[in-house]
Design a protein around this motif. Sequence first.
Motif, PDB file in Angstrom:
ATOM      1  N   ILE A  42       0.845  -1.190   0.000  1.00 37.30           N
ATOM      2  CA  ILE A  42       0.000   0.000   0.000  1.00 37.30           C
ATOM      3  C   ILE A  42       0.885   1.245   0.000  1.00 37.30           C
ATOM      4  N   GLY A  43       0.721   2.085  -1.005  1.00 39.64           N
ATOM      5  CA  GLY A  43       1.529   3.303  -1.094  1.00 39.64           C
ATOM      6  C   GLY A  43       2.956   3.079  -1.542  1.00 39.64           C
ATOM      7  N   ASN A  44       3.303   1.859  -1.947  1.00 37.54           N
ATOM      8  CA  ASN A  44       4.660   1.547  -2.374  1.00 37.54           C
ATOM      9  C   ASN A  44       4.990   2.281  -3.672  1.00 37.54           C
ATOM     10  N   THR A  45       6.205   2.790  -3.767  1.00 40.45           N
ATOM     11  CA  THR A  45       6.606   3.588  -4.933  1.00 40.45           C
ATOM     12  C   THR A  45       6.746   2.755  -6.205  1.00 40.45           C
ATOM     13  N   SER A  46       6.723   1.426  -6.084  1.00 40.18           N
ATOM     14  CA  SER A  46       6.812   0.569  -7.267  1.00 40.18           C
ATOM     15  C   SER A  46       5.455   0.320  -7.910  1.00 40.18           C
ATOM     16  N   ALA A  47       4.406   0.961  -7.370  1.00 41.28           N
ATOM     17  CA  ALA A  47       3.070   0.840  -7.942  1.00 41.28           C
ATOM     18  C   ALA A  47       3.044   1.526  -9.316  1.00 41.28           C
ATOM     19  N   PRO A  48       2.090   1.191 -10.185  1.00 39.03           N
ATOM     20  CA  PRO A  48       0.987   0.245  -9.954  1.00 39.03           C
ATOM     21  C   PRO A  48       1.441  -1.208 -10.098  1.00 39.03           C
ATOM     22  N   PHE A  49       0.677  -2.089  -9.437  1.00 42.84           N
ATOM     23  CA  PHE A  49       1.011  -3.503  -9.422  1.00 42.84           C
ATOM     24  C   PHE A  49       0.015  -4.303 -10.269  1.00 42.84           C
ATOM     25  N   ALA A  50       0.408  -5.521 -10.584  1.00 41.39           N
ATOM     26  CA  ALA A  50      -0.471  -6.424 -11.325  1.00 41.39           C
ATOM     27  C   ALA A  50      -0.291  -7.836 -10.791  1.00 41.39           C
ATOM     28  N   LEU A  51      -1.337  -8.631 -10.891  1.00 42.23           N
ATOM     29  CA  LEU A  51      -1.259 -10.046 -10.552  1.00 42.23           C
ATOM     30  C   LEU A  51      -0.960 -10.824 -11.823  1.00 42.23           C
ATOM     31  N   ASP A  52      -0.038 -11.765 -11.729  1.00 43.31           N
ATOM     32  CA  ASP A  52       0.392 -12.533 -12.895  1.00 43.31           C
ATOM     33  C   ASP A  52       0.244 -14.022 -12.624  1.00 43.31           C
ATOM     34  N   PHE A  53      -0.446 -14.722 -13.527  1.00 43.62           N
ATOM     35  CA  PHE A  53      -0.631 -16.168 -13.418  1.00 43.62           C
ATOM     36  C   PHE A  53      -0.113 -16.823 -14.689  1.00 43.62           C
ATOM     37  N   GLN A  54       0.637 -17.911 -14.547  1.00 45.80           N
ATOM     38  CA  GLN A  54       1.192 -18.617 -15.689  1.00 45.80           C
ATOM     39  C   GLN A  54       0.981 -20.123 -15.561  1.00 45.80           C
ATOM     40  N   LEU A  55       0.708 -20.755 -16.685  1.00 43.92           N
ATOM     41  CA  LEU A  55       0.637 -22.212 -16.772  1.00 43.92           C
ATOM     42  C   LEU A  55       1.510 -22.635 -17.944  1.00 43.92           C
ATOM     43  N   ILE A  56       2.517 -23.452 -17.652  1.00 43.74           N
ATOM     44  CA  ILE A  56       3.470 -23.868 -18.675  1.00 43.74           C
ATOM     45  C   ILE A  56       3.487 -25.394 -18.770  1.00 43.74           C
ATOM     46  N   GLY A  57       3.345 -25.921 -19.987  1.00 40.86           N
ATOM     47  CA  GLY A  57       3.405 -27.362 -20.175  1.00 40.86           C
ATOM     48  C   GLY A  57       2.548 -27.810 -21.338  1.00 40.86           C
ATOM     49  N   SER A  58       2.363 -29.112 -21.437  1.00 42.05           N
ATOM     50  CA  SER A  58       1.596 -29.658 -22.556  1.00 42.05           C
ATOM     51  C   SER A  58       0.853 -30.930 -22.175  1.00 42.05           C
ATOM     52  N   ALA A  59       0.464 -31.049 -20.913  1.00 46.02           N
ATOM     53  CA  ALA A  59      -0.220 -32.257 -20.446  1.00 46.02           C
ATOM     54  C   ALA A  59      -1.730 -32.078 -20.356  1.00 46.02           C
ATOM     55  N   SER A  60      -2.245 -31.089 -21.095  1.00 47.82           N
ATOM     56  CA  SER A  60      -3.691 -30.834 -21.117  1.00 47.82           C
ATOM     57  C   SER A  60      -4.246 -30.566 -19.730  1.00 47.82           C
ATOM     58  N   ASN A  61      -3.576 -29.676 -19.008  1.00 43.74           N
ATOM     59  CA  ASN A  61      -4.060 -29.250 -17.697  1.00 43.74           C
ATOM     60  C   ASN A  61      -4.796 -27.919 -17.813  1.00 43.74           C
ATOM     61  N   SER A  62      -5.644 -27.671 -16.850  1.00 39.38           N
ATOM     62  CA  SER A  62      -6.318 -26.380 -16.768  1.00 39.38           C
ATOM     63  C   SER A  62      -6.250 -25.870 -15.336  1.00 39.38           C
TER      64      SER A  62
END
Length: 210
Positions: A42-62
Amino acid sequence: MKYKNPFKSTLTALAAACALLGASSAHAAVTYYVDVNTSSLIGNTSAPFALDFQLIGSASNSVTISNFNFGGGSATSSTENYTGTASGDLNSTVSLNDTTTFFNEFFQGFTPGATLSFTVNVDTNIGSPTPDGFSFAILDSSLTNITTSGLGDSLLVVNVDGTSYGTMTSQTGSGTGAFSGVSITSVPEPSAALLGMMACGAMFVRRRRA
């Protein structure tokens, strides 16, 4: 004529059913409840922030991420960013799938509150030779992962075989994206196979008492 024990036959049938249940659940999903202390952002100078989600692979996962709670903060109205097979937004549900694309990513801006929590539902189809991987990180204003002690500066990494690793209880960093005091916990629900075996155990007990 050979006597056939009906009780033994029943137990054998139940055991077979339990084995099938366990086998069919081997590729079921596992759920993680994630809770992050984001008060230091909160109030951090590195703002604005974002949430990042990643899925890496090839086994047909969700992977499905839902039930977002920003603890006094909120998702921003900035455009959602997708790579590969990803969809949704932080105000509802985010979905990632690696059936057709190896690298899949979603990120969207958010305004930090005191806490951040959400639910992660991950398939457990095991790839070969390396299992798929799901990760979660927070990005700073330059869209760089804020520094943590986690693998690849992540806050959570799930090895997609039903187990998790790289879960940090406290992160510290230095440089532009520095922050401290952020913690995360993840607790998997009992697997469907385990619940099935428990149910079968209860049936065995009931049958023996009958």
